[in-house]
Design a protein around this motif. Structure first.
Motif, PDB file in Angstrom:
ATOM      1  N   SER A  84      71.526  62.792 -43.475  1.00 18.58           N
ATOM      2  CA  SER A  84      70.486  61.904 -44.005  1.00 18.58           C
ATOM      3  C   SER A  84      70.870  61.267 -45.326  1.00 18.58           C
ATOM      4  O   SER A  84      70.358  60.205 -45.688  1.00 18.58           O
ATOM      5  N   GLN A  85      71.800  61.910 -46.057  1.00 17.95           N
ATOM      6  CA  GLN A  85      72.170  61.382 -47.375  1.00 17.95           C
ATOM      7  C   GLN A  85      72.863  60.028 -47.293  1.00 17.95           C
ATOM      8  O   GLN A  85      72.892  59.284 -48.278  1.00 17.95           O
ATOM      9  N   GLN A  86      73.391  59.663 -46.115  1.00  9.64           N
ATOM     10  CA  GLN A  86      74.004  58.341 -45.986  1.00  9.64           C
ATOM     11  C   GLN A  86      72.972  57.255 -45.727  1.00  9.64           C
ATOM     12  O   GLN A  86      73.278  56.065 -45.810  1.00  9.64           O
ATOM     13  N   TRP A  87      71.738  57.646 -45.432  1.00 10.50           N
ATOM     14  CA  TRP A  87      70.678  56.684 -45.158  1.00 10.50           C
ATOM     15  C   TRP A  87      69.660  56.607 -46.285  1.00 10.50           C
ATOM     16  O   TRP A  87      68.954  55.598 -46.418  1.00 10.50           O
ATOM     17  N   VAL A  88      69.526  57.658 -47.072  1.00 10.97           N
ATOM     18  CA  VAL A  88      68.576  57.694 -48.187  1.00 10.97           C
ATOM     19  C   VAL A  88      69.375  57.804 -49.482  1.00 10.97           C
ATOM     20  O   VAL A  88      70.032  58.807 -49.741  1.00 10.97           O
ATOM     21  N   VAL A  94      60.403  60.152 -42.702  1.00  8.66           N
ATOM     22  CA  VAL A  94      59.165  59.372 -42.837  1.00  8.66           C
ATOM     23  C   VAL A  94      59.424  57.952 -43.334  1.00  8.66           C
ATOM     24  O   VAL A  94      58.486  57.209 -43.602  1.00  8.66           O
ATOM     25  N   GLY A  95      60.697  57.574 -43.465  1.00  6.42           N
ATOM     26  CA  GLY A  95      61.006  56.192 -43.817  1.00  6.42           C
ATOM     27  C   GLY A  95      61.152  55.912 -45.295  1.00  6.42           C
ATOM     28  O   GLY A  95      61.105  54.745 -45.704  1.00  6.42           O
ATOM     29  N   VAL A  96      61.335  56.945 -46.117  1.00  5.01           N
ATOM     30  CA  VAL A  96      61.574  56.702 -47.543  1.00  5.01           C
ATOM     31  C   VAL A  96      62.960  56.083 -47.705  1.00  5.01           C
ATOM     32  O   VAL A  96      63.944  56.588 -47.157  1.00  5.01           O
ATOM     33  N   HIS A  97      63.028  55.019 -48.473  1.00  4.74           N
ATOM     34  CA  HIS A  97      64.263  54.252 -48.634  1.00  4.74           C
ATOM     35  C   HIS A  97      65.222  54.908 -49.620  1.00  4.74           C
ATOM     36  O   HIS A  97      66.438  54.967 -49.397  1.00  4.74           O
ATOM     37  N   ILE A 150      69.681  51.397 -35.796  1.00  2.12           N
ATOM     38  CA  ILE A 150      69.694  51.133 -37.240  1.00  2.12           C
ATOM     39  C   ILE A 150      68.630  50.104 -37.596  1.00  2.12           C
ATOM     40  O   ILE A 150      67.923  50.247 -38.600  1.00  2.12           O
ATOM     41  N   ASN A 151      68.487  49.073 -36.781  1.00  2.00           N
ATOM     42  CA  ASN A 151      67.465  48.054 -37.050  1.00  2.00           C
ATOM     43  C   ASN A 151      66.057  48.639 -36.974  1.00  2.00           C
ATOM     44  O   ASN A 151      65.183  48.275 -37.771  1.00  2.00           O
ATOM     45  N   GLN A 152      65.839  49.536 -36.036  1.00  2.00           N
ATOM     46  CA  GLN A 152      64.536  50.191 -35.942  1.00  2.00           C
ATOM     47  C   GLN A 152      64.254  50.995 -37.208  1.00  2.00           C
ATOM     48  O   GLN A 152      63.131  50.989 -37.730  1.00  2.00           O
ATOM     49  N   MET A 153      65.276  51.687 -37.695  1.00  2.00           N
ATOM     50  CA  MET A 153      65.119  52.441 -38.937  1.00  2.00           C
ATOM     51  C   MET A 153      64.777  51.514 -40.094  1.00  2.00           C
ATOM     52  O   MET A 153      63.855  51.784 -40.878  1.00  2.00           O
ATOM     53  N   LEU A 154      65.486  50.394 -40.208  1.00  2.00           N
ATOM     54  CA  LEU A 154      65.244  49.443 -41.294  1.00  2.00           C
ATOM     55  C   LEU A 154      63.839  48.850 -41.215  1.00  2.00           C
ATOM     56  O   LEU A 154      63.194  48.604 -42.243  1.00  2.00           O
ATOM     57  N   ASP A 155      63.339  48.626 -39.998  1.00  3.54           N
ATOM     58  CA  ASP A 155      62.006  48.062 -39.827  1.00  3.54           C
ATOM     59  C   ASP A 155      60.898  49.016 -40.279  1.00  3.54           C
ATOM     60  O   ASP A 155      59.763  48.583 -40.520  1.00  3.54           O
ATOM     61  N   ASN A 156      61.223  50.304 -40.372  1.00  3.45           N
ATOM     62  CA  ASN A 156      60.215  51.298 -40.735  1.00  3.45           C
ATOM     63  C   ASN A 156      60.387  51.861 -42.135  1.00  3.45           C
ATOM     64  O   ASN A 156      59.627  52.748 -42.539  1.00  3.45           O
ATOM     65  N   ARG A 157      61.362  51.359 -42.882  1.00  4.46           N
ATOM     66  CA  ARG A 157      61.556  51.853 -44.241  1.00  4.46           C
ATOM     67  C   ARG A 157      60.389  51.435 -45.134  1.00  4.46           C
ATOM     68  O   ARG A 157      59.848  50.338 -45.009  1.00  4.46           O
ATOM     69  N   GLN A 158      60.029  52.337 -46.055  1.00  5.64           N
ATOM     70  CA  GLN A 158      58.904  52.157 -46.967  1.00  5.64           C
ATOM     71  C   GLN A 158      59.429  52.116 -48.405  1.00  5.64           C
ATOM     72  O   GLN A 158      59.435  53.142 -49.108  1.00  5.64           O
ATOM     73  N   PRO A 159      59.876  50.966 -48.882  1.00  2.00           N
ATOM     74  CA  PRO A 159      60.487  50.910 -50.213  1.00  2.00           C
ATOM     75  C   PRO A 159      59.522  51.183 -51.358  1.00  2.00           C
ATOM     76  O   PRO A 159      59.951  51.440 -52.485  1.00  2.00           O
ATOM     77  N   ASP A 160      58.207  51.147 -51.079  1.00  2.00           N
ATOM     78  CA  ASP A 160      57.234  51.420 -52.140  1.00  2.00           C
ATOM     79  C   ASP A 160      56.691  52.852 -52.078  1.00  2.00           C
ATOM     80  O   ASP A 160      55.642  53.156 -52.636  1.00  2.00           O
ATOM     81  N   LEU A 161      57.427  53.735 -51.406  1.00  2.00           N
ATOM     82  CA  LEU A 161      57.112  55.164 -51.381  1.00  2.00           C
ATOM     83  C   LEU A 161      58.385  55.923 -51.731  1.00  2.00           C
ATOM     84  O   LEU A 161      59.431  55.719 -51.105  1.00  2.00           O
ATOM     85  N   THR A 162      58.301  56.781 -52.752  1.00  2.00           N
ATOM     86  CA  THR A 162      59.506  57.499 -53.159  1.00  2.00           C
ATOM     87  C   THR A 162      59.154  58.873 -53.708  1.00  2.00           C
ATOM     88  O   THR A 162      57.989  59.189 -53.967  1.00  2.00           O
ATOM     89  N   LEU A 163      60.178  59.688 -53.859  1.00  2.00           N
ATOM     90  CA  LEU A 163      60.070  61.008 -54.467  1.00  2.00           C
ATOM     91  C   LEU A 163      60.920  61.050 -55.727  1.00  2.00           C
ATOM     92  O   LEU A 163      61.933  60.359 -55.825  1.00  2.00           O
TER      93      LEU A 163
END
Length: 231
Positions: free
Chosen positions: A67-71, A43-46, A9-22
């Motif tokens: 994936s819906q529980q993470w994005v 791809v790390g979209v938050h 989970i920490n690895q996932m959080l370290d790679n999230r890109q909060p300034d990229l979205t759809l």
């Protein structure tokens, strides 16, 4: 929480890109929405955004594969509301659209804060959304068809953004708020305790650097106490 899950989970959080979205502009098929969310997570979209007039949306759990529980999906009644939020965050707005103004999707600089608008399965991106976009893009094709399934288009654009951002060194350093990260780690690492906290109105505790709960005796006493019966 096991050390392996905590590290994942920490690895996932370290790679999230909060300034990229759809932003899904009235995309309504649940399997398409779910497939987009799955690619976004990859791809790390938050979080993504969805515009739908009646605000009712459901996600196909099998297609999303959890994936819906993470994005998180932020829902809007109108594209103006979503676009205003993107502009407030300094994002460029890119809309997929088959037009003379559109450029190859690979010619966009996705290392900039970016919101990508994808449209309805039949009608594409709405004229209102196109008018709000800074740039329009196309996915060049040499076959007989002129468009792709919205989830496939989303995947292509997202992985191009991921390629550019990885080359620019934008992955691997945490950009999310620490309070949000603590909440997600607790809810996903200690789901039974998290459910009990919500049921009893108890604040979430802090987690240490091993993912274990750090709480005083009062917190544990409240956790162990039975829920008062309601009449």
């Amino acid at each position: 929480m096991s050390p392996e899950r905590f590290a994942r989970i920490n690895q996932m959080l370290d790679n999230r890109q909060p300034d990229l979205t759809l932003c899904l502009d009235q995309v309504h098929k649940t399997n398409n929405i779910a497939a987009v969310i799955r690619s976004a997570d990859a791809v790390g979209v938050h979080q993504i955004h969805a515009v739908w007039p009646d605000i009712e949306m459901r996600v196909s759990g099998n297609t999303a594969s959890g994936s819906q529980q993470w994005v998180k999906t932020i829902k809007h009644y109108h594209i103006d509301e979503a676009a205003a939020g993107f502009k407030a965050e300094g994002m460029q707005i890119i809309a997929t659209n088959f037009s003379d103004e559109a450029v190859d999707f690979r010619d966009i600089d996705y290392t900039r804060p970016t919101a990508i608008i994808l449209g309805h399965e039949k009608d594409g991106v709405s004229p209102e959304a196109i008018a709000l976009a800074d740039k329009q893009v196309i996915i060049p094709m040499v076959g007989m068809v002129q468009s792709l399934n919205v989830s496939v288009a989303a995947g292509l654009l997202l992985f191009e953004a991921e390629r550019q951002r990885r080359a620019a060194g934008l992955y691997g350093s945490r950009k999310l708020d620490e309070a949000y990260c603590q909440t997600l780690l607790f809810e996903q690492g200690h789901p039974i305790y998290a459910k009990a906290c919500r049921r009893k109105g108890i604040p979430y505790p802090h987690l240490d650097d091993q993912g274990q709960i750090v709480a005083d005796k009062d917190w544990w006493d409240r956790m162990r106490a039975p829920v008062p019966e309601t009449t």
